[in-house]
Design a protein around this motif. Sequence first.
Motif, short mmCIF file in Angstrom:
data_model
loop_
_atom_site.label_atom_id
_atom_site.label_comp_id
_atom_site.label_asym_id
_atom_site.label_seq_id
_atom_site.Cartn_x
_atom_site.Cartn_y
_atom_site.Cartn_z
N GLY A 44 50.89 27.29 49.38
CA GLY A 44 49.69 27.51 50.18
C GLY A 44 48.83 28.64 49.65
O GLY A 44 49.35 29.63 49.15
N PHE A 45 47.52 28.44 49.75
CA PHE A 45 46.55 29.48 49.41
C PHE A 45 45.76 29.80 50.67
O PHE A 45 45.18 28.91 51.28
CB PHE A 45 45.60 29.00 48.30
N TYR A 46 45.73 31.08 51.03
CA TYR A 46 45.11 31.47 52.28
C TYR A 46 43.99 32.46 52.06
O TYR A 46 44.17 33.47 51.36
CB TYR A 46 46.17 32.09 53.21
N ARG A 47 42.86 32.18 52.66
CA ARG A 47 41.75 33.13 52.58
C ARG A 47 42.18 34.43 53.21
O ARG A 47 42.58 34.49 54.36
CB ARG A 47 40.55 32.58 53.38
N SER A 48 42.08 35.48 52.43
CA SER A 48 42.62 36.75 52.89
C SER A 48 41.77 37.35 54.00
O SER A 48 42.24 38.17 54.78
CB SER A 48 42.72 37.72 51.72
N ASP A 49 40.51 36.93 54.07
CA ASP A 49 39.67 37.47 55.13
C ASP A 49 39.91 36.78 56.47
O ASP A 49 39.41 37.21 57.49
CB ASP A 49 38.18 37.35 54.73
N ARG A 50 40.68 35.70 56.45
CA ARG A 50 40.91 34.97 57.70
C ARG A 50 42.40 34.92 58.08
O ARG A 50 42.76 34.45 59.13
CB ARG A 50 40.45 33.50 57.55
N HIS A 51 43.22 35.37 57.18
CA HIS A 51 44.65 35.16 57.39
C HIS A 51 45.37 36.43 57.01
O HIS A 51 45.06 37.05 55.99
CB HIS A 51 45.12 34.03 56.45
N ASP A 57 48.25 41.17 53.30
CA ASP A 57 47.13 40.33 52.88
C ASP A 57 46.81 40.59 51.42
O ASP A 57 47.51 41.35 50.75
CB ASP A 57 45.92 40.51 53.79
N ALA A 58 45.78 39.95 50.94
CA ALA A 58 45.38 40.11 49.55
C ALA A 58 44.03 40.80 49.51
O ALA A 58 43.20 40.59 50.37
CB ALA A 58 45.29 38.74 48.87
N THR A 59 43.85 41.61 48.51
CA THR A 59 42.57 42.31 48.38
C THR A 59 42.29 42.52 46.90
O THR A 59 43.16 42.30 46.06
CB THR A 59 42.61 43.64 49.15
N ALA A 60 41.06 42.95 46.59
CA ALA A 60 40.70 43.16 45.20
C ALA A 60 40.76 44.65 44.88
O ALA A 60 40.43 45.48 45.72
CB ALA A 60 39.30 42.62 44.95
N PRO A 108 33.64 32.60 47.10
CA PRO A 108 33.29 32.85 45.70
C PRO A 108 34.51 32.70 44.80
O PRO A 108 35.64 32.94 45.22
CB PRO A 108 32.81 34.31 45.70
N ARG A 109 34.27 32.37 43.54
CA ARG A 109 35.36 32.31 42.57
C ARG A 109 35.97 33.69 42.39
O ARG A 109 35.31 34.70 42.52
CB ARG A 109 34.82 31.85 41.22
N ARG A 110 37.22 33.71 42.07
CA ARG A 110 37.97 34.94 41.80
C ARG A 110 38.17 35.80 43.05
O ARG A 110 38.62 36.94 42.95
CB ARG A 110 37.32 35.77 40.68
N GLU A 111 37.85 35.28 44.20
CA GLU A 111 38.12 35.99 45.45
C GLU A 111 39.64 36.10 45.63
O GLU A 111 40.36 35.17 45.32
CB GLU A 111 37.53 35.17 46.60
N PRO A 112 40.14 37.26 46.09
CA PRO A 112 41.59 37.36 46.27
C PRO A 112 42.11 36.45 47.37
O PRO A 112 41.50 36.33 48.44
CB PRO A 112 41.82 38.84 46.63
N LEU A 113 43.22 35.81 47.10
CA LEU A 113 43.85 34.90 48.06
C LEU A 113 45.32 35.28 48.21
O LEU A 113 45.94 35.78 47.27
CB LEU A 113 43.81 33.46 47.55
#
Lengths: 240, 240
Positions: free
Chosen positions: A225-232, B185-188, A200-205
Amino acid sequence: MPVKNRNGLPAYQRIQSAIRKRIDAGHLHPGDSVASERDLAKIHQVSLMTARHALASLEREGIVERRRGIGTFVAAPKIHFNELMSYTEQMSSRSLTAGSKVLFAKVLDNENEAAARLSLPPTSSVLKLERLRHAAGEPFALETCYLSAAEFSGLLDAPIGRESLFGILERNYKIELGYADEEIDATAADPRIAEILSIPRREPLLRIRQVIYSTKGLAIMYVLGFYRSDRHNLVIRRFR
Amino acid sequence: MPVKNRNGLPAYQRIQSAIRKRIDAGHLHPGDSVASERDLAKIHQVSLMTARHALASLEREGIVERRRGIGTFVAAPKIHFNELMSYTEQMSSRSLTAGSKVLFAKVLDNENEAAARLSLPPTSSVLKLERLRHAAGEPFALETCYLSAAEFSGLLDAPIGRESLFGILERNYKIELGYADEEIDATAADPRIAEILSIPRREPLLRIRQVIYSTKGLAIMYVLGFYRSDRHNLVIRRFR
DNA sequence: AAGTGGTCTAGACCACGGC
DNA sequence: CCGTGGTCTAGACCACTTC
């Protein structure tokens, strides 16, 4: 007695490699005791100080551990924290297959920020290489590399996408990568990145800006680099 | 001649601190040449090997640089990357005043995750200490520390809020902090954190989970921190 | 007491860099 | 050539740990 010895290597280094070999060959395991200074001196026909030097230096490298009054022991294999690794290396060290797709690869001359990070004049030509990283079939990072076009434009003809960029730099360009300075912060996915990473847009990275230097201290590559925080998630160790 | 000397310190350490003092006092600047092994040996009335040991060991620490055939020189002041520092230390190293407000400080016994991070049984009593950090009048981080209540419940009576927690642990509890493992990590921002940090909800934050160990490898403290990404960014160096 | 690592001596020669 | 750091010797005593 001459200091020089048969193979030209200093005696303390010969002793070190003898010990290293026994560890690598599996004859010596972590926790096992290594011959004492005095024994090593006798075995290798050197003075105590030389045997000491060999062991002290191995201890600095973390290969052995020395305890006064007790002995010298093979150290537990060290975990490499804070080690500079390519994406491919990171994945294979976790037994994952590294997937990667090149989205963009061109020489540009208006990438001022990237040029600055590479310590180049603002309008220098730089090679921009954008790659989507995935693992387990899911996209999880967008990495953009910048390199000096003057030195590395040949990379455009190299098999990026199949081969590790680190590997190509080290093999084809004879560059020894040394260290990297990283800046890490959190940001929100903009529309384009959100689509590319299927989030989704605005998801924290996690955003990582990395300048990679050669062992000689030359800036070789700038990576954004931009990393999905839920996977990294990044793991580091700090020391006091 | 007896090995022991007036102050009980090994000779090579006396030589080291003499050199360190001259650097700290500004008598010796980066790039300046340090007395040679032979000179040091004469000055301090020790053998060449001892003077060598002093210099070699200073080189390992990065204080001096040695070049064969040339001499020994004061090294450029090293930038401390990846150094474990308290909030107070970090701020003062940037010449900022550290502000801090204790929001919560109590012993609890149902903090399972924190207990696990500290390698304690799940229902152990832990001291939970929540602090709001600010700089330049603006709140910018929320940090929650957990410590074993069995060992550190006395901290509740200590002047937290005025004094550095690191300092209290090191002075009052004689604990030598050694290293920390961090997960980043990153979070909201959830509603509560958003309000505390005066930022919009769902704003991206840097989340750092940190387990701080003593030099002996004992887990001393678990810190969970949320950092405003617009005010904070992490810098680390990785080595290959 | 015996064994270990930690410190130290008073010399020696080698390899390197600048003059 | 001379001064520098790098390696090395053949001993010594000390501090610590285990038996």
